[in-house]
Enzyme design. Structure first.
Site, PDB file in Angstrom:
ATOM      1  CE  LYS A 187      -4.073   2.149   1.980  1.00 54.31           C
ATOM      2  NZ  LYS A 187      -3.667   3.526   1.858  1.00 54.31           N
TER       3      LYS A 187
ATOM      4  CG  PHE B 136      -2.891  -0.641  -7.991  1.00 49.10           C
ATOM      5  CD1 PHE B 136      -4.241  -0.533  -8.245  1.00 49.10           C
ATOM      6  CD2 PHE B 136      -2.248   0.396  -7.331  1.00 49.10           C
ATOM      7  CE1 PHE B 136      -4.957   0.582  -7.858  1.00 49.10           C
ATOM      8  CE2 PHE B 136      -2.954   1.528  -6.940  1.00 49.10           C
ATOM      9  CZ  PHE B 136      -4.314   1.625  -7.208  1.00 49.10           C
TER      10      PHE B 136
END
Ligand code: AMP
Length: 540
Positions: free
Chosen positions: A233, A322
């Protein structure tokens, strides 16, 4: 009801009072279906130009998000406008729905010298013309708190009902357009085919898919059925990048076009081997060693439109992708995330992709989490392999994992449990030390095994000081270690803080109450969340 004279092609404009009375009726209606029906009946009666303002008012928004307009009126200003209006004799209804919307637009456009006073005056004039019922709606809508139980989902149902279009079609269209007012207009005045045609268009942004917080690594794995894809993250800024031939557009999380501020990202994207795609990822600012820089530094780059070339050097940017939502004419959003990621792997080289690992055990997940933290990132995202991309939705298909922190706190009281836990003290009231007294920071019934719970009950009953229905108060002596995900501000407890997802990890029989964590520590932890890693040369 007196008709309001209209400027709209000779027809009668809908009075604002009609909207106000729908709001009052909604507040008295409890069923979701009944609410949708009420709103649908109202929407059907509106003129085209009235539909978007009505939808915005009813959902507690003043302007559409894509409008990028803000009212710039604080709560205090609202209240003083209201107080002034109430002192005057009540007005007869005279406001039209569209007119109120236009007046608010005019207020938002006031800038420059004396803006605050001029906004106040305009708002005062508007409120003065409103009846008490209309004022009530204005205030609720402007403060963003309609309290009529009509959220975006409810409004979409109402629009579907009003236009007699199947609700799933309307919901999908909203995922792409992200503008309820516009959806209502298209549904009611252009029909089902136009709603179907609203889908991912290259070079137009769609709302990003969002994540929920995972309680713990175990919970994330369990939620995803034992296998999850863990990705770093990254503490950057979300970007959605569209490419169609030589045109590249980059949009922020809030769908603003930030292309001009990010020329090096545009170059990276132009070098990819496909001429039509939509990808998503994070842009990071990095220091000379490739370590992530504070978020504020990144934001300086995002906002910049001048001197971009000079800043390219002082704040270099990196891209980590992503997801891919469209590739060479094919829509990928409905595919499983695993399949989309495979397409992404074909499209972009590893250095432009987020670090990722598919994991099947708690240990693997924990190891990858500490690796992410060591590299200076925020934590992990756990993604369900089979999940489609659901634009604009926050859900459990993506879970945020941050490291759990722990605090040693004292048990102040405990509640008798229900159901399986009847007869056992199980919901513990937690407190931190504040000089000679204790400040409550939350409750939890999570974390302990049944045996530990019984042990703790014995210890608590031995130090009981009083009992009220359902709650046993105890001497603040027993220390437990609790893990939590965040410290939040909260009006619920005396401390003004609350621990998010608190769970007891251990009974700390080795510690006495003087060794419990303090209120000052809690305050410091709260502040610490706003600190960021690294510093830029010559920066703050
Ligand atoms: P939050 O802003 O805390 O709700 O977390 C969601 C945000 O995390 C997204 O909007 C992204 O900006 C960011 N993010 C960072 N890394 C990832 C990742 N690997 N996958 C998805 N979102 C990510």
């Amino acid at each position: 009801m007196p008709a309001v004279q209209s400027l709209m092609s000779g027809t009668t404009a809908t009075p604002f009072l009609d909207l106000a009375s729908v709001v009052s009726r909604l507040a008295r209606t409890s069923g979701r279906l009944d609410k949708a029906q009420l709103v649908a009946d109202f929407l059907r009666k509106l003129h085209r130009e009235e539909v978007a303002p009505a939808v915005l008012f009813l959902t507690g928004n003043t302007f559409a998000e894509s409008d990028h307009r803000v009212l710039n009126v604080g709560f205090a200003t609202l209240q003083s406008a209201l107080a002034l209006a109430e002192a005057a004799p009540p007005s007869a209804p005279s406001l039209a729905l569209v007119e109120v919307h236009e007046q608010l637009q005019a207020i938002a456009e006031v800038h420059g010298v004396d803006a605050k006073r001029r906004r106040q005056a305009l708002l005062g004039a508007l409120v003065a013309r409103a009846t008490p019922e209309e004022r009530e709606v204005l205030m609720r809508s402007l403060s963003g708190e309609m309290r009529i139980g009509l959220n975006e989902g409810g409004m979409l149902d109402a629009i579907a009902e009003a236009a007699r279009i199947p609700a799933p079609l309307v919901r999908t269209a909203q995922m792409f357009l992200g503008d309820l007012g516009r959806i209502a207009e298209v549904a009611l005045f252009e029909g089902v085919d136009a709603i179907r045609a609203v889908s991912l268009r290259l070079l137009s942004p769609i709302k990003p898919m969002l994540a929920e917080v995972a309680e713990s690594p175990e919970a994330a794995l369990a939620e995803h059925g034992g296998t999850t894809a863990a990705e770093y993250k990254l503490d950057g800024a979300r970007v959605q990048i569209h490419r169609l031939e030589d045109e590249v557009r980059i949009f922020s999380r809030r769908l603003s076009d930030v292309t001009a501020s990010l020329p090096e990202i545009v170059e990276l994207v132009r070098a990819l081997p496909s001429r039509a795609f939509v990808v998503e990822g994070e842009v990071l600012a990095v220091d000379g060693h490739g370590r992530p820089l504070p978020f504020q530094e990144l934001m300086r780059r995002f906002r910049r439109i001048h001197d971009i070339e000079a800043h390219r050097e002082s704040i270099p940017l990196e891209l980590r992708l992503f997801d891919v939502l469209h590739l060479d004419g094919a829509m990928l959003m409905d595919l499983a995330y695993q399949e989309r990621f495979t397409s992404l792997e074909r499209l972009v080289p590893p250095k432009l992709r987020v670090e990722r690992r598919v994991v099947t055990s708690r240990e693997e997940l924990a190891t990858f989490l500490s690796q992410a933290l060591q590299a200076g990132h925020e934590g992990l995202m756990a993604k369900r392999l089979g999940a489609p991309y659901t634009a604009g939705k926050r859900g459990k298909n993506w879970l945020k994992l941050k490291p759990a922190d722990t605090l040693d706190v004292v048990v102040l009281a405990a509640e008798w449990g229900h159901g399986r836990r009847r007869g056992v003290l199980s919901n513990y009231w937690l407190g931190v030390r504040d000089g000679d007294s204790w400040q409550m920071i939350g409750k939890t019934f999570k974390g302990l095994t049944d045996a530990e719970r019984l042990q703790l009950m014995q210890q608590l009953l031995a130090i009981k000081v009083s009992e009220e229905p359902g709650v046993v108060h105890v001497k603040p002596e027993l220390v437990v270690e609790v893990a939590y995900n965040d410290v939040q501000k909260s009006p619920t407890y005396s401390s003004g803080f609350a621990l998010r997802f608190a769970r007891v990890v251990r009974i700390r029989s080795d510690k006495g109450p003087l060794e419990a964590d303090t209120y000052q520590r809690l305050e410091a932890l709260y502040e610490k969340q706003f600190e960021r890693k690294g510093r830029v040369r010559g920066g703050p």
